[in-house]
Design a protein around this motif. Structure first.
Motif, PDB file in Angstrom:
ATOM      1  N   GLN A 114      33.189  53.317  54.806  1.00  0.00           N
ATOM      2  CA  GLN A 114      34.004  53.202  53.589  1.00  0.00           C
ATOM      3  C   GLN A 114      35.261  52.380  53.818  1.00  0.00           C
ATOM      4  OE1 GLN A 114      31.436  54.230  51.418  1.00  0.00           O
ATOM      5  NE2 GLN A 114      33.274  54.684  50.224  1.00  0.00           N
ATOM      6  N   SER A 115      35.287  51.619  54.906  1.00  0.00           N
ATOM      7  CA  SER A 115      36.449  50.803  55.239  1.00  0.00           C
ATOM      8  C   SER A 115      36.124  49.331  55.019  1.00  0.00           C
ATOM      9  CB  SER A 115      36.851  51.041  56.702  1.00  0.00           C
ATOM     10  OG  SER A 115      37.940  50.222  57.060  1.00  0.00           O
ATOM     11  N   PHE A 116      37.035  48.620  54.350  1.00  0.00           N
ATOM     12  CA  PHE A 116      36.831  47.210  54.022  1.00  0.00           C
ATOM     13  C   PHE A 116      37.964  46.370  54.602  1.00  0.00           C
ATOM     14  CE2 PHE A 116      34.433  49.531  50.927  1.00  0.00           C
ATOM     15  CZ  PHE A 116      33.319  48.748  50.655  1.00  0.00           C
ATOM     16  N   ILE A 117      37.608  45.190  55.135  1.00  0.00           N
ATOM     17  CA  ILE A 117      38.592  44.233  55.627  1.00  0.00           C
ATOM     18  C   ILE A 117      38.256  42.859  55.057  1.00  0.00           C
ATOM     19  CG2 ILE A 117      39.694  43.143  57.612  1.00  0.00           C
ATOM     20  CD1 ILE A 117      38.828  45.480  59.322  1.00  0.00           C
ATOM     21  N   PRO A 118      39.120  42.303  54.198  1.00  0.00           N
ATOM     22  CA  PRO A 118      38.922  40.931  53.736  1.00  0.00           C
ATOM     23  C   PRO A 118      39.746  39.968  54.589  1.00  0.00           C
ATOM     24  CG  PRO A 118      40.560  42.010  52.370  1.00  0.00           C
ATOM     25  CD  PRO A 118      40.164  43.005  53.441  1.00  0.00           C
ATOM     26  N   TYR A 119      39.264  38.738  54.710  1.00  0.00           N
ATOM     27  CA  TYR A 119      40.032  37.701  55.400  1.00  0.00           C
ATOM     28  C   TYR A 119      39.776  36.368  54.735  1.00  0.00           C
ATOM     29  CZ  TYR A 119      41.484  34.162  58.693  1.00  0.00           C
ATOM     30  OH  TYR A 119      42.090  33.055  59.237  1.00  0.00           O
ATOM     31  N   ALA A 120      40.838  35.581  54.569  1.00  0.00           N
ATOM     32  CA  ALA A 120      40.729  34.234  54.013  1.00  0.00           C
ATOM     33  C   ALA A 120      41.834  33.382  54.616  1.00  0.00           C
ATOM     34  CB  ALA A 120      40.861  34.269  52.492  1.00  0.00           C
ATOM     35  N   ASN A 121      41.606  32.090  54.686  1.00  0.00           N
ATOM     36  CA  ASN A 121      42.643  31.191  55.190  1.00  0.00           C
ATOM     37  C   ASN A 121      43.270  30.380  54.062  1.00  0.00           C
ATOM     38  OD1 ASN A 121      40.607  29.400  54.580  1.00  0.00           O
ATOM     39  ND2 ASN A 121      40.207  28.793  56.707  1.00  0.00           N
ATOM     40  N   GLY A 122      43.106  30.862  52.834  1.00  0.00           N
ATOM     41  CA  GLY A 122      43.680  30.233  51.646  1.00  0.00           C
ATOM     42  C   GLY A 122      43.285  31.038  50.426  1.00  0.00           C
ATOM     43  N   GLU A 123      43.228  30.410  49.279  1.00  0.00           N
ATOM     44  CA  GLU A 123      42.803  31.108  48.068  1.00  0.00           C
ATOM     45  C   GLU A 123      41.342  31.543  48.194  1.00  0.00           C
ATOM     46  OE1 GLU A 123      43.490  28.726  44.654  1.00  0.00           O
ATOM     47  OE2 GLU A 123      45.683  28.723  44.872  1.00  0.00           O
ATOM     48  N   PHE A 124      41.032  32.672  47.576  1.00  0.00           N
ATOM     49  CA  PHE A 124      39.654  33.178  47.631  1.00  0.00           C
ATOM     50  C   PHE A 124      39.314  33.855  46.314  1.00  0.00           C
ATOM     51  CE2 PHE A 124      42.326  36.634  48.928  1.00  0.00           C
ATOM     52  CZ  PHE A 124      41.714  37.797  48.499  1.00  0.00           C
ATOM     53  N   ASP A 125      38.043  34.189  46.152  1.00  0.00           N
ATOM     54  CA  ASP A 125      37.551  34.796  44.917  1.00  0.00           C
ATOM     55  C   ASP A 125      37.845  36.297  44.937  1.00  0.00           C
ATOM     56  OD1 ASP A 125      36.205  35.650  42.689  1.00  0.00           O
ATOM     57  OD2 ASP A 125      34.247  34.844  43.264  1.00  0.00           O
ATOM     58  N   LEU A 126      39.060  36.648  44.528  1.00  0.00           N
ATOM     59  CA  LEU A 126      39.460  38.048  44.531  1.00  0.00           C
ATOM     60  C   LEU A 126      38.554  38.883  43.627  1.00  0.00           C
ATOM     61  CD1 LEU A 126      41.469  40.335  45.237  1.00  0.00           C
ATOM     62  CD2 LEU A 126      42.872  39.541  43.304  1.00  0.00           C
ATOM     63  N   ASP A 127      38.280  38.406  42.439  1.00  0.00           N
ATOM     64  CA  ASP A 127      37.445  39.167  41.506  1.00  0.00           C
ATOM     65  C   ASP A 127      36.056  39.418  42.086  1.00  0.00           C
ATOM     66  OD1 ASP A 127      39.497  39.220  39.677  1.00  0.00           O
ATOM     67  OD2 ASP A 127      38.781  37.481  38.548  1.00  0.00           O
ATOM     68  N   GLY A 128      35.528  38.415  42.794  1.00  0.00           N
ATOM     69  CA  GLY A 128      34.210  38.585  43.400  1.00  0.00           C
ATOM     70  C   GLY A 128      34.205  39.657  44.476  1.00  0.00           C
ATOM     71  N   PHE A 129      35.237  39.669  45.324  1.00  0.00           N
ATOM     72  CA  PHE A 129      35.330  40.692  46.355  1.00  0.00           C
ATOM     73  C   PHE A 129      35.566  42.071  45.742  1.00  0.00           C
ATOM     74  CE2 PHE A 129      36.583  38.085  50.402  1.00  0.00           C
ATOM     75  CZ  PHE A 129      35.327  37.512  50.396  1.00  0.00           C
ATOM     76  N   VAL A 130      36.403  42.139  44.705  1.00  0.00           N
ATOM     77  CA  VAL A 130      36.659  43.423  44.046  1.00  0.00           C
ATOM     78  C   VAL A 130      35.375  43.990  43.460  1.00  0.00           C
ATOM     79  CG1 VAL A 130      37.790  44.506  42.065  1.00  0.00           C
ATOM     80  CG2 VAL A 130      39.102  43.005  43.575  1.00  0.00           C
ATOM     81  N   SER A 131      34.563  43.155  42.855  1.00  0.00           N
ATOM     82  CA  SER A 131      33.310  43.643  42.253  1.00  0.00           C
ATOM     83  C   SER A 131      32.381  44.230  43.302  1.00  0.00           C
ATOM     84  CB  SER A 131      32.607  42.504  41.500  1.00  0.00           C
ATOM     85  OG  SER A 131      32.151  41.500  42.397  1.00  0.00           O
ATOM     86  N   ILE A 132      32.428  43.681  44.531  1.00  0.00           N
ATOM     87  CA  ILE A 132      31.627  44.242  45.623  1.00  0.00           C
ATOM     88  C   ILE A 132      32.169  45.596  46.036  1.00  0.00           C
ATOM     89  CG2 ILE A 132      30.998  43.964  48.056  1.00  0.00           C
ATOM     90  CD1 ILE A 132      30.950  40.921  47.555  1.00  0.00           C
ATOM     91  N   VAL A 133      33.466  45.669  46.257  1.00  0.00           N
ATOM     92  CA  VAL A 133      34.100  46.906  46.734  1.00  0.00           C
ATOM     93  C   VAL A 133      33.906  48.040  45.726  1.00  0.00           C
ATOM     94  CG1 VAL A 133      36.290  47.981  47.361  1.00  0.00           C
ATOM     95  CG2 VAL A 133      35.777  45.657  48.151  1.00  0.00           C
ATOM     96  N   LYS A 134      33.941  47.718  44.432  1.00  0.00           N
ATOM     97  CA  LYS A 134      33.809  48.745  43.392  1.00  0.00           C
ATOM     98  C   LYS A 134      32.431  49.391  43.370  1.00  0.00           C
ATOM     99  CE  LYS A 134      37.218  47.423  39.888  1.00  0.00           C
ATOM    100  NZ  LYS A 134      37.392  46.950  38.488  1.00  0.00           N
ATOM    101  N   GLN A 135      31.452  48.762  44.017  1.00  0.00           N
ATOM    102  CA  GLN A 135      30.097  49.322  44.040  1.00  0.00           C
ATOM    103  C   GLN A 135      29.998  50.539  44.957  1.00  0.00           C
ATOM    104  OE1 GLN A 135      27.244  46.244  45.025  1.00  0.00           O
ATOM    105  NE2 GLN A 135      28.278  44.746  43.722  1.00  0.00           N
ATOM    106  N   TYR A 136      31.040  50.799  45.744  1.00  0.00           N
ATOM    107  CA  TYR A 136      31.001  51.881  46.728  1.00  0.00           C
ATOM    108  C   TYR A 136      31.904  53.029  46.282  1.00  0.00           C
ATOM    109  CZ  TYR A 136      28.505  48.466  49.435  1.00  0.00           C
ATOM    110  OH  TYR A 136      27.563  47.543  49.834  1.00  0.00           O
ATOM    111  N   GLU A 137      31.590  54.190  46.816  1.00  0.00           N
ATOM    112  CA  GLU A 137      32.318  55.401  46.437  1.00  0.00           C
ATOM    113  C   GLU A 137      33.812  55.235  46.689  1.00  0.00           C
ATOM    114  OE1 GLU A 137      32.378  60.174  47.643  1.00  0.00           O
ATOM    115  OE2 GLU A 137      30.817  58.831  48.415  1.00  0.00           O
ATOM    116  N   GLN A 138      34.591  55.658  45.705  1.00  0.00           N
ATOM    117  CA  GLN A 138      36.045  55.600  45.802  1.00  0.00           C
ATOM    118  C   GLN A 138      36.597  56.990  46.163  1.00  0.00           C
ATOM    119  OE1 GLN A 138      37.668  52.494  45.153  1.00  0.00           O
ATOM    120  NE2 GLN A 138      35.543  51.757  45.136  1.00  0.00           N
ATOM    121  N   PRO A 139      37.744  57.095  46.833  1.00  0.00           N
ATOM    122  CA  PRO A 139      38.597  56.007  47.288  1.00  0.00           C
ATOM    123  C   PRO A 139      38.033  55.339  48.547  1.00  0.00           C
ATOM    124  CG  PRO A 139      39.524  58.074  48.008  1.00  0.00           C
ATOM    125  CD  PRO A 139      38.327  58.419  47.163  1.00  0.00           C
TER     126      PRO A 139
END
Length: 266
Positions: free
Chosen positions: A62-87
């Motif tokens: 249930q642990s997520f780590i994002p990494y980017a070296n500039g702008e990235f698709d935040l909405d796309g990553f959020v949609s992935i993370v939301k598919q998993y049990e919260q928090p």
């Protein structure tokens, strides 16, 4: 475009992550240890029009780590993370993960921000062999209970029910090591690494019994451990939020390279 990665992407994603091996040591270490096919671990990447990687997202349980070296698709990553049990637990470079704050449907929990420091050279370590008269030993599985007992005696440490198993697993897989000093059969000071991989290692668990402090024990152990890891061609990194500790680390050659933020469920 965002897609899940597989073995065929390994060289490309490692080349991308190796641009900042310290910042990415958790992602690199988990990929090297568990690959792309585990049920508890998944890795996604965003690609540009030239099929070059722009950003990576790792899930480890249930642990997520994002990494980017500039702008990235935040909405796309959020949609992935939301598919998993919260928090969830989210961590990474502060300027990246703080973009996930305040998003509806994303439960991040308590926020903690620390300094992130890196060491690339042993030129500041001095004479390791003469730094203390106490013998410095490398811990084995038989020493795990003493390590846990010492950490439990330190107010600043948070020991969980998984701490012992995680320490054993790190030793067995070579993803962590602990050096220590002892006196009369009792461990007096110790320092550990975690998330060790082919490029980098994280320093954790720096502690000394209250009655054995101000004798230079922890500094001596760190000098020994740092030199051994650096001699293997790896970079060293650590978190700190205590200015006094930060001054000690900087005397040993560490330099701040950014801020790291963690969000943990309450």
């Amino acid at each position: 475009m965002i897609r899940k990665l597989s073995d065929k992407d390994h060289q490309q994603v490692l080349a991308f992550l190796s641009e900042e091996p310290s910042i990415n040591l958790f992602i690199i270490g988990d990929i090297e240890a568990f690959g792309y096919d585990s049920d508890f671990q998944e890795i996604w990447a965003e690609f540009d029009e030239e099929n070059e990687i722009k950003a990576v997202l790792l899930r480890y349980y249930q642990s997520f780590i994002p990494y980017a070296n500039g702008e990235f698709d935040l909405d796309g990553f959020v949609s992935i993370v939301k598919q998993y049990e919260q928090p969830i637990q989210l961590s990474g470079k502060s300027d990246i993960v703080e973009q996930f704050e305040g998003i509806d449907g994303l439960l991040l929990g308590r926020k903690q921000t620390t300094f992130f420091a890196e060491c690339l050279t042993d030129k500041c370590l001095g004479d390791v062999s003469g730094s203390t008269s106490r013998e410095i030993s490398k811990a084995g599985i038989e020493d795990v209970d003493q390590i846990i007992e010492l950490r439990c005696a330190i107010d600043e440490f948070h020991i969980t029910s998984d701490s012992r198993n995680m320490l054993v697993k790190a030793m067995e897989t070579g993803t962590g090591r602990t050096y220590y000093t002892g006196e009369n059969g009792r461990m007096t000071s110790c320092v550990s690494t975690t998330a060790e991989n082919s490029m980098s290692a994280m320093i954790v668990g720096v502690c000394t019994r209250r009655e054995n402090r101000r004798l230079g024990l922890a500094t001596a152990i760190m000098q020994k451990l740092f030199k051994d890891v650096l001699d293997e061609g790896k970079t060293l990194c650590l978190f700190y939020d205590n200015p006094e500790a930060g001054r000690i680390y900087k005397r040993l050659g560490f330099k701040d390279i950014g801020m790291w933020t963690m969000y943990r469920p309450l």
